[in-house]
Design an enzyme around this catalytic site. Structure first.
Site, PDB file in Angstrom:
ATOM      1  CG  PHE A 113      -1.826  -1.065   0.987  1.00 55.28           C
ATOM      2  CD1 PHE A 113      -3.150  -0.973   0.429  1.00 55.28           C
ATOM      3  CD2 PHE A 113      -1.663  -2.367   1.545  1.00 55.28           C
ATOM      4  CE1 PHE A 113      -4.002  -2.062   0.403  1.00 55.28           C
ATOM      5  CE2 PHE A 113      -2.745  -3.464   1.431  1.00 55.28           C
ATOM      6  CZ  PHE A 113      -3.755  -3.193   0.892  1.00 55.28           C
ATOM      7  CG  HIS A 114       4.566   1.209   0.099  1.00 58.58           C
ATOM      8  ND1 HIS A 114       4.610   0.377   1.149  1.00 58.58           N
ATOM      9  CD2 HIS A 114       5.699   1.302  -0.532  1.00 58.58           C
ATOM     10  CE1 HIS A 114       5.462  -0.371   0.859  1.00 58.58           C
ATOM     11  NE2 HIS A 114       6.273  -0.197  -0.086  1.00 58.58           N
ATOM     12  CB  ALA A 115       4.269   4.200  -4.717  1.00 54.85           C
TER      13      ALA A 115
END
Ligand code: T46
Length: 136
Positions: free
Chosen positions: A49-51
């Site tokens: 749930f991130h970049a």
């Protein structure tokens, strides 16, 4: 999808088992500065749930399996990682979500830089705004 790819890593497989090789520049497209592992993930758990704004990584599933949802802000795809000689390359500005971990899953990650929380984008709306600028 740009900034993602599956690398079939060099491996030597025989009746003694499977040996897989990942050399900086020769097998993966960056200098490896950090290695970390993710293990003992409960099967119902989701991670990611991130970049990353700058980081390059290769994810290798040493045992078990997991699914990885990838999103560049414009298109999405889902990858099943279940082979120790397959490396999923994820470059900058790709949102990732990891789920469906089999109970014995061991994930190893090769990273192009040291851990730096400042280059994580953990808010999806912020990611979309930054990603959409890439298409203007
Ligand atoms: C990624 C996916 C595939 C550190 O202190 N040092 C490190 O090198 C790493 C990777 C994490 N941490 C800390 C940061 C958090 O407090 O460990 C904690 C858990 O990290 P996170 O919630 O980011 O874990 P995942 O599984 O969601 O993401 C990890 C990597 O952080 C990330 O770069 O791409 O695996």
């Amino acid at each position: 999808m740009y900034n993602t790819a599956i690398y079939r890593l060099r491996h030597i497989e025989n009746d003694k088992g499977c040996l897989t090789i990942a050399e900086s520049k020769n097998d993966v497209p960056f200098d490896i500065k950090r290695v970390y592992t993710i293990t003992n993930v409960p099967t119902e758990e989701k991670r990611g749930f991130h970049a990353h704004s700058r980081l390059h990584q290769i994810l290798i599933c040493l045992s078990g399996s997991l699914k990885i949802f990838l999103d560049n802000g414009n298109e999405t795809k889902t990858i099943l990682l279940d082979k120790p000689y397959e490396g999923l390359y994820i470059g900058p500005m790709i949102w990732r979500e990891m789920y469906d971990f089999e109970s014995n899953t061991a994930l190893m990650v090769l990273a192009s830089d040291y851990y730096n929380e400042d280059e994580y984008i953990r808010d999806y709306d912020e990611f979309l705004k930054k990603a959409n600028k890439l298409y203007l």
